[in-house]
Design a protein around this motif. Structure first.
Motif, PDB file in Angstrom:
ATOM      1  N   PHE A  39       0.942  -1.236  -0.075  1.00 33.58           N
ATOM      2  CA  PHE A  39      -0.183   0.008   0.059  1.00 33.58           C
ATOM      3  C   PHE A  39       0.944   1.314  -0.203  1.00 33.58           C
ATOM      4  CE2 PHE A  39      -2.294   3.360   2.162  1.00 33.58           C
ATOM      5  CZ  PHE A  39      -3.436   3.495   1.355  1.00 33.58           C
ATOM      6  N   SER A  40       1.912   1.261   0.920  1.00 37.79           N
ATOM      7  CA  SER A  40       2.713   2.370   0.779  1.00 37.79           C
ATOM      8  C   SER A  40       3.326   2.816  -0.474  1.00 37.79           C
ATOM      9  CB  SER A  40       3.904   2.293   1.918  1.00 37.79           C
ATOM     10  OG  SER A  40       4.765   3.074   1.980  1.00 37.79           O
ATOM     11  N   ALA A  41       3.886   1.714  -1.166  1.00 40.75           N
ATOM     12  CA  ALA A  41       4.565   2.004  -2.393  1.00 40.75           C
ATOM     13  C   ALA A  41       3.346   2.429  -3.333  1.00 40.75           C
ATOM     14  CB  ALA A  41       5.303   0.566  -2.943  1.00 40.75           C
ATOM     15  N   GLN A  42       2.187   1.758  -3.448  1.00 40.97           N
ATOM     16  CA  GLN A  42       1.194   2.228  -4.539  1.00 40.97           C
ATOM     17  C   GLN A  42       0.718   3.757  -4.103  1.00 40.97           C
ATOM     18  OE1 GLN A  42      -2.116  -0.648  -3.320  1.00 40.97           O
ATOM     19  NE2 GLN A  42      -1.229  -2.089  -4.951  1.00 40.97           N
ATOM     20  N   ARG A  43       0.720   4.071  -2.917  1.00 44.07           N
ATOM     21  CA  ARG A  43       0.411   5.590  -2.427  1.00 44.07           C
ATOM     22  C   ARG A  43       1.679   6.191  -3.147  1.00 44.07           C
ATOM     23  NH1 ARG A  43      -3.055   8.255   1.130  1.00 44.07           N
ATOM     24  NH2 ARG A  43      -2.328  10.347   1.649  1.00 44.07           N
ATOM     25  N   LYS A  44       2.668   6.230  -2.990  1.00 45.06           N
ATOM     26  CA  LYS A  44       3.734   6.991  -3.597  1.00 45.06           C
ATOM     27  C   LYS A  44       3.637   6.951  -5.100  1.00 45.06           C
ATOM     28  CE  LYS A  44       8.940   7.587  -3.488  1.00 45.06           C
ATOM     29  NZ  LYS A  44      10.123   6.858  -3.171  1.00 45.06           N
ATOM     30  N   ALA A  45       3.379   5.879  -5.667  1.00 48.14           N
ATOM     31  CA  ALA A  45       3.427   5.710  -7.021  1.00 48.14           C
ATOM     32  C   ALA A  45       2.296   6.478  -7.519  1.00 48.14           C
ATOM     33  CB  ALA A  45       3.210   4.280  -7.417  1.00 48.14           C
ATOM     34  N   TYR A  46       0.853   6.403  -6.839  1.00 47.72           N
ATOM     35  CA  TYR A  46      -0.135   7.374  -7.042  1.00 47.72           C
ATOM     36  C   TYR A  46       0.034   8.948  -7.036  1.00 47.72           C
ATOM     37  CZ  TYR A  46      -4.557   9.771  -6.269  1.00 47.72           C
ATOM     38  OH  TYR A  46      -5.562  10.927  -6.406  1.00 47.72           O
ATOM     39  N   GLU A  47       0.941   9.435  -6.124  1.00 49.61           N
ATOM     40  CA  GLU A  47       1.324  10.598  -5.729  1.00 49.61           C
ATOM     41  C   GLU A  47       2.188  11.097  -7.118  1.00 49.61           C
ATOM     42  OE1 GLU A  47       0.128  13.062  -3.865  1.00 49.61           O
ATOM     43  OE2 GLU A  47      -1.096  11.387  -2.693  1.00 49.61           O
ATOM     44  N   HIS A  48       3.055  10.411  -7.507  1.00 51.63           N
ATOM     45  CA  HIS A  48       3.848  10.585  -8.481  1.00 51.63           C
ATOM     46  C   HIS A  48       3.092  10.803  -9.831  1.00 51.63           C
ATOM     47  CE1 HIS A  48       7.451  10.394 -11.182  1.00 51.63           C
ATOM     48  NE2 HIS A  48       6.694   9.595 -11.996  1.00 51.63           N
ATOM     49  N   GLU A  49       1.997   9.998 -10.044  1.00 51.37           N
ATOM     50  CA  GLU A  49       1.105  10.174 -11.270  1.00 51.37           C
ATOM     51  C   GLU A  49       0.314  11.345 -11.194  1.00 51.37           C
ATOM     52  OE1 GLU A  49       1.208   7.849 -14.004  1.00 51.37           O
ATOM     53  OE2 GLU A  49       3.088   7.376 -12.906  1.00 51.37           O
ATOM     54  N   MET A  50       0.044  11.749  -9.924  1.00 51.23           N
ATOM     55  CA  MET A  50      -0.897  12.997  -9.967  1.00 51.23           C
ATOM     56  C   MET A  50      -0.138  14.251  -9.946  1.00 51.23           C
ATOM     57  SD  MET A  50      -3.896  12.174  -9.272  1.00 51.23           S
ATOM     58  CE  MET A  50      -4.692  13.831  -9.047  1.00 51.23           C
ATOM     59  N   VAL A  51       1.426  14.309  -9.974  1.00 45.74           N
ATOM     60  CA  VAL A  51       2.438  15.289 -10.269  1.00 45.74           C
ATOM     61  C   VAL A  51       2.101  15.484 -11.957  1.00 45.74           C
ATOM     62  CG1 VAL A  51       4.702  15.890 -10.433  1.00 45.74           C
ATOM     63  CG2 VAL A  51       3.805  15.095  -8.297  1.00 45.74           C
ATOM     64  N   HIS A  52       2.152  14.315 -12.618  1.00 45.21           N
ATOM     65  CA  HIS A  52       2.056  14.564 -14.119  1.00 45.21           C
ATOM     66  C   HIS A  52       0.871  14.986 -14.309  1.00 45.21           C
ATOM     67  CE1 HIS A  52       5.971  12.471 -14.995  1.00 45.21           C
ATOM     68  NE2 HIS A  52       5.676  11.618 -14.133  1.00 45.21           N
ATOM     69  N   ILE A  53      -0.258  14.546 -13.720  1.00 44.49           N
ATOM     70  CA  ILE A  53      -1.604  14.892 -14.165  1.00 44.49           C
ATOM     71  C   ILE A  53      -1.821  16.498 -13.802  1.00 44.49           C
ATOM     72  CG2 ILE A  53      -3.851  15.035 -13.463  1.00 44.49           C
ATOM     73  CD1 ILE A  53      -3.633  11.878 -13.254  1.00 44.49           C
TER      74      ILE A  53
END
Length: 70
Positions: A39-53
């Motif tokens: 979950f922690s790594a998924q959250r970090k990956a989600y935040e990374h994708e949101m930066v691009h958005i």
């Protein structure tokens, strides 16, 4: 008409790929998180994708590698 909603999916992605985002024909962002991550790594990956958005990377002409390095 573009709606720019964000949909999040958890799917098994190839090893080494934490997440990816695809813009669909309706203007929605589909964020795919790797189910192999905790979950922690998924959250970090989600935040990374949101930066691009938020930065509008899907509407500029930057190569992916360059957008990743900003």
């Amino acid at each position: 008409m573009m709606t720019n909603s964000v949909f999040v999916w958890v799917k098994e992605l190839p090893y080494g790929m934490n997440a990816t985002t695809l813009l669909d024909e309706d203007g929605n962002y589909n964020v795919y998180l790797n189910a192999r991550l905790d979950f922690s790594a998924q959250r970090k990956a989600y935040e990374h994708e949101m930066v691009h958005i938020r930065r509008g990377d899907f509407y500029n002409d930057l190569p992916i590698a360059e957008a990743e390095n900003i």
